[in-house]
Design an enzyme around this catalytic site. Structure first.
Site, PDB file in Angstrom:
ATOM      1  N   PHE A   1       4.256   5.643   0.066  1.00  0.00           N
ATOM      2  CA  PHE A   1       5.317   6.771   0.431  1.00  0.00           C
ATOM      3  C   PHE A   1       4.862   7.839  -0.545  1.00  0.00           C
ATOM      4  O   PHE A   1       5.070   8.849   0.089  1.00  0.00           O
ATOM      5  CB  PHE A   1       6.687   6.070  -0.183  1.00  0.00           C
ATOM      6  CG  PHE A   1       7.789   6.940   0.881  1.00  0.00           C
ATOM      7  CD1 PHE A   1       8.677   6.149   1.584  1.00  0.00           C
ATOM      8  CD2 PHE A   1       8.029   8.207   0.920  1.00  0.00           C
ATOM      9  CE1 PHE A   1       9.445   6.788   2.428  1.00  0.00           C
ATOM     10  CE2 PHE A   1       8.868   9.036   1.416  1.00  0.00           C
ATOM     11  CZ  PHE A   1       9.706   8.143   2.185  1.00  0.00           C
TER      12      PHE A   1
ATOM     13  N   HIS B   1       3.016 -16.115  -9.411  1.00  0.00           N
ATOM     14  CA  HIS B   1       3.239 -15.162  -8.604  1.00  0.00           C
ATOM     15  C   HIS B   1       4.846 -14.631  -8.578  1.00  0.00           C
ATOM     16  O   HIS B   1       5.087 -13.421  -8.627  1.00  0.00           O
ATOM     17  CB  HIS B   1       3.159 -15.301  -7.032  1.00  0.00           C
ATOM     18  CG  HIS B   1       2.974 -14.153  -6.000  1.00  0.00           C
ATOM     19  ND1 HIS B   1       2.024 -14.140  -5.050  1.00  0.00           N
ATOM     20  CD2 HIS B   1       3.329 -12.770  -6.190  1.00  0.00           C
ATOM     21  CE1 HIS B   1       2.096 -12.895  -4.338  1.00  0.00           C
ATOM     22  NE2 HIS B   1       2.756 -12.123  -5.054  1.00  0.00           N
TER      23      HIS B   1
ATOM     24  N   SER C   1       1.736  -1.413  -5.958  1.00  0.00           N
ATOM     25  CA  SER C   1       2.226  -0.347  -5.314  1.00  0.00           C
ATOM     26  C   SER C   1       2.294   0.559  -6.196  1.00  0.00           C
ATOM     27  O   SER C   1       3.463   1.350  -6.271  1.00  0.00           O
ATOM     28  CB  SER C   1       3.481  -0.906  -4.839  1.00  0.00           C
ATOM     29  OG  SER C   1       3.682  -1.933  -4.010  1.00  0.00           O
ATOM     30  N   PRO C   2       1.453   1.244  -7.125  1.00  0.00           N
ATOM     31  CA  PRO C   2       1.362   2.314  -7.876  1.00  0.00           C
ATOM     32  C   PRO C   2       1.710   3.696  -6.964  1.00  0.00           C
ATOM     33  O   PRO C   2       2.069   4.793  -7.391  1.00  0.00           O
ATOM     34  CB  PRO C   2       0.214   2.322  -8.641  1.00  0.00           C
ATOM     35  CG  PRO C   2      -0.646   1.721  -7.673  1.00  0.00           C
ATOM     36  CD  PRO C   2      -0.049   0.824  -7.083  1.00  0.00           C
TER      37      PRO C   2
ATOM     38  N   TYR D   1      -1.087 -14.071   0.620  1.00  0.00           N
ATOM     39  CA  TYR D   1      -1.532 -13.182   1.656  1.00  0.00           C
ATOM     40  C   TYR D   1      -2.133 -13.662   2.756  1.00  0.00           C
ATOM     41  O   TYR D   1      -3.339 -14.077   2.793  1.00  0.00           O
ATOM     42  CB  TYR D   1      -2.179 -12.201   0.980  1.00  0.00           C
ATOM     43  CG  TYR D   1      -1.654 -11.392  -0.326  1.00  0.00           C
ATOM     44  CD1 TYR D   1      -0.484 -11.366  -0.523  1.00  0.00           C
ATOM     45  CD2 TYR D   1      -2.254 -10.870  -1.095  1.00  0.00           C
ATOM     46  CE1 TYR D   1       0.327 -10.726  -1.766  1.00  0.00           C
ATOM     47  CE2 TYR D   1      -2.010 -10.194  -2.407  1.00  0.00           C
ATOM     48  CZ  TYR D   1      -0.750 -10.391  -2.557  1.00  0.00           C
ATOM     49  OH  TYR D   1      -0.044  -9.913  -3.872  1.00  0.00           O
TER      50      TYR D   1
ATOM     51  N   GLY E   1       3.919   3.536  -4.431  1.00  0.00           N
ATOM     52  CA  GLY E   1       5.092   3.448  -3.530  1.00  0.00           C
ATOM     53  C   GLY E   1       5.241   2.864  -2.366  1.00  0.00           C
ATOM     54  O   GLY E   1       5.943   3.302  -1.289  1.00  0.00           O
TER      55      GLY E   1
END
Length: 329
Positions: free
Chosen positions: A210, A125, A204-205, A56, A207
């Site tokens: 989104f 990863h 990414s719980p 990152y 989304g």
């Protein structure tokens, strides 16, 4: 703050963690000052579990996390990852490396950037298809013996890979994408974790933002936001997924909570062995996300969400096709 335990060796963390990736990369412009405030505020509110990775930035995110907690190291659980190598001349180009010698080098470099003597949870990863998982995890286990790492994890690993890895050294946590629009782990990965007593850490719980309802059109994404190249955010898929989010938003309004809080509450309700790590670089979204801990879902509401967003409900792949080849490895 509710706490949960990852794995069978007592790694206790806050029920919600904080994903730090977007503070340094991928989601538009950086704001290091606000990101640092967010890290400090998270700890004030009881979050103890912070997720970063060497790629990152690359490297910048580990340095930021290390600086933020250099004087409060005993209060936090730091998870970082190795294995994705980005080309220094073209960070968009990347490869996967799980060779034992690289594992050792990557760990030493992460320790230096984080400014710490140990890593609480060290993930591979992505699985290296050219290196047997037993060799990679064997090298990771040596780091535990050396006191450089306390617990081991895998990210985006297939069920058979998880089983083989756990046979070499206990795996505390498996991390993969999981949310109302990415329910694939229910078909294989989550069951193997529960069989073996491995904690599950959804990234990414929301989304990739989104499910928050904050993204209403393609141009809401910054020009350098990598989501512009993600199938679920493109073409007809965008509108189909927007329609899905609208139904979630309607239910959230009935619950007097936000769409983000409802989506996170659903993930939390899937089991006490699950610790989501929603990412944000802004204090106000952090505070909103933590409100999910107070949203209680009744069975009829869970049934409604399962009807709105069953397995496969989202339109489009979660990564571009080439990147999909590196997940569930």
């Amino acid at each position: 703050m509710e706490t949960r335990i990852l794995g069978q060796n007592g790694l206790r963390v806050s029920a919600l963690g904080l994903g730090c990736m977007g503070m340094s990369d991928f989601y538009g412009q950086r704001d290091d000052a606000e990101s640092t405030r967010t890290l400090h505020r998270a700890l004030e509110l009881g979050v103890t579990f912070f997720d970063t990775a060497d790629m990152y930035g690359p490297f910048l995110n580990e340095e930021m996390v290390g600086r933020a907690f250099h004087d409060r190291r005993q209060q936090v659980v730091i998870a970082t990852k190795f294995g994705i190598q980005r080309d220094p001349n073209d960070p968009a180009r990347r490869g996967v490396n799980g060779r034992p010698e690289y594992v050792r080098q990557a760990c030493d470099a992460s320790l230096k950037r984080l400014g710490t003597e140990y890593i609480d949870l060290y993930y591979q990863h992505r699985v290296d298809p050219d290196t047997p998982i037993e060799e990679t995890v064997g090298a990771m286990a040596e780091l535990v013996t050396a006191g450089k790492v306390r617990h081991l994890g895998l990210s985006e690993a297939a069920p058979d890979t998880v089983r083989r890895a756990n046979g070499v050294h206990p795996i505390a946590a498996l991390q993969t994408e999981y949310s109302l629009w990415s329910r694939e782990p229910e078909d294989g990965v989550l069951p193997i974790c529960r069989e073996l007593g491995i904690g599950f850490v959804p990234y990414s719980p929301l989304g990739r933002g989104f499910l928050t309802g904050q993204i209403q059109k393609f141009d809401d994404l910054d020009p350098d936001d990598y989501r512009r190249h993600t199938p679920r955010f493109q073409g007809d898929n965008f509108q189909k997924n927007l329609d899905l989010v609208a139904r979630i938003n309607d239910l959230a309004a009935q619950k007097n909570c936000t769409a983000s809080q409802l989506a996170l509450a659903w993930v939390l309700a899937q089991g006490a062995d699950i610790v989501p790590i929603p990412g944000t670089k802004r204090v106000r979204f952090l505070e909103e996300n933590l409100g999910a801990l107070h949203v209680q879902l009744r069975q009829n509401e869970l049934d409604q969400l399962n009807e709105i967003a069953p397995l496969g409900a989202a339109a489009g792949l979660r990564y571009p096709e080439q990147m999909m080849r590196s997940v569930n490895g």
